[in-house]
Write an enzyme that holds these catalytic residues in place. Sequence first.
Site, mmCIF file in Angstrom:
data_model
loop_
_atom_site.group_PDB
_atom_site.id
_atom_site.type_symbol
_atom_site.label_atom_id
_atom_site.label_comp_id
_atom_site.label_asym_id
_atom_site.label_seq_id
_atom_site.Cartn_x
_atom_site.Cartn_y
_atom_site.Cartn_z
ATOM 1 N N LYS A 169 -1.716 -7.850 -4.755
ATOM 2 C CA LYS A 169 -2.487 -6.531 -4.764
ATOM 3 C C LYS A 169 -1.602 -5.352 -4.361
ATOM 4 O O LYS A 169 -0.770 -5.325 -3.540
ATOM 5 C CB LYS A 169 -3.609 -6.661 -3.495
ATOM 6 C CG LYS A 169 -4.249 -5.335 -3.002
ATOM 7 C CD LYS A 169 -5.061 -5.635 -1.838
ATOM 8 C CE LYS A 169 -5.125 -4.476 -1.167
ATOM 9 N NZ LYS A 169 -5.775 -4.392 0.141
ATOM 10 N N HIS A 172 0.886 -1.195 0.000
ATOM 11 C CA HIS A 172 -0.065 0.137 -0.092
ATOM 12 C C HIS A 172 0.762 1.294 -0.038
ATOM 13 O O HIS A 172 1.680 1.514 0.774
ATOM 14 C CB HIS A 172 -1.055 -0.023 1.253
ATOM 15 C CG HIS A 172 -2.016 -1.196 1.406
ATOM 16 N ND1 HIS A 172 -1.283 -2.521 1.867
ATOM 17 C CD2 HIS A 172 -3.106 -1.509 1.092
ATOM 18 C CE1 HIS A 172 -2.112 -3.183 1.786
ATOM 19 N NE2 HIS A 172 -3.280 -2.839 1.266
#
Length: 420
Positions: free
Chosen positions: A169, A142
């Site tokens: 991700k 992230h």
Amino acid sequence: MKEIKIGKKVITNKYPAICVPVVGKSKEEVLSQANEIVKLQPDLIELRCDIFESTDVEDVKKMLSEFKNTVGEVPILFTFRTDKEGGEKAISDDDYFRLNVEVAKTKNVELIDVEAYSKKDMAPELIKEIKECGVKVVGSNHHFEGTPEKEEIIDTLLQMEKLGADICKIAVMPKNEEDVNTLIEASVQADNKVKTPIVTMAMGELGEITRVCCAVTGSCITFAAGTNASAPGQLKYNVVRELIDSREKFHPDYNVWLIGFMGTGKTTVSQALSKITGMEVVDADEYLVKRENMAISDIFEKFGEKYFRDIESDVIKELGKTSGKIISCGGGAVLRTKNVDVMKQTGKIVLLRASAQSIYERVKDGTDRPILNGHMNVEYIEQLMKQREDKYKPVADIEVPTDKDGLVMTCHDMLSKLKK
Ligand code: S3P
């Protein structure tokens, strides 16, 4: 097509699974949110364990077993998001490792999120142990501070695949439109290079579009808010569901003609709508510029407005021969009745609206709107809008404001009105 089975659910890069997070602090809160969310019938449910009040393994396991009973068949993604990657709590590496492995051993979850990229040293072993329990792993990374370069985004996903993740991700924080496009382009390329399915998103309001154009990015999961959002920019589940499904369900055989004053967002909205629905988009002004091989301001300067309006009519006539397209028109396209006739005969007319002030903010730095040359102020815009109101309002099938809500909600509003 990429496919991965999570519990009984098959997830693909063509039709994203919608995952709804549970963000309760106490066990009661977790269970009551779970109860509400299950009613939405999401594809996946995420337990954000960093928000839960305890990090004690036994407390978590107890809560988890009741959580599992509450959600039934909906596959569970277990996530402990550390403070370093935007989560609520700090936790030592050892505790992070142990918590995730112990949770995997319960087999009460189908998927576990591992911050693989920032925990490269422990990731291979942790991922291996989780997988040995029959639980799959989302490797995640992230960026709350900004958006890395395209190559770095792709490389991050590739590295997490190497570390053993079943799904890779990345989430970034865009600062402008360009960052959002970087994320989208990086996703498209990464989906070709990375063998595992990927999950990508640009956070915040600017990035909302990336949460509903997964068929473009290849993102196999999108996160949507049930009771509460777990990250900035998360849209409500029902909105995401309708927009994601519109790609399969919304295939009009008519054209969607977007009209409205300069700066009401015709280009931006048409492109977003195209990314969501998969409908092809044509920008009438761009089409005209290519056809004439000349900028609009040059056409006005050299040949005058009447000449421009003649070509504009030709262009609309040509575009009227197509169907099932989103056609974004120039602001003056409805000034001639014959243009409107073409639009009426071949589709629905959507009038985009914004206040003179919003329009001014959007167009003030541009140089490509000859109509506003020498009159770049709110009063003039207001006056011209009033003059044209008779041309816009009576011809519109529906009206959509573009300065009340974000881009995705604007598209949602338009689609709902078109479907009526
Ligand atoms: C015009 C609007 C422009 C362009 C041309 C004339 C108008 O399109 O077609 O400069 O008369 O309103 P946008 O509405 O896309 O700026």
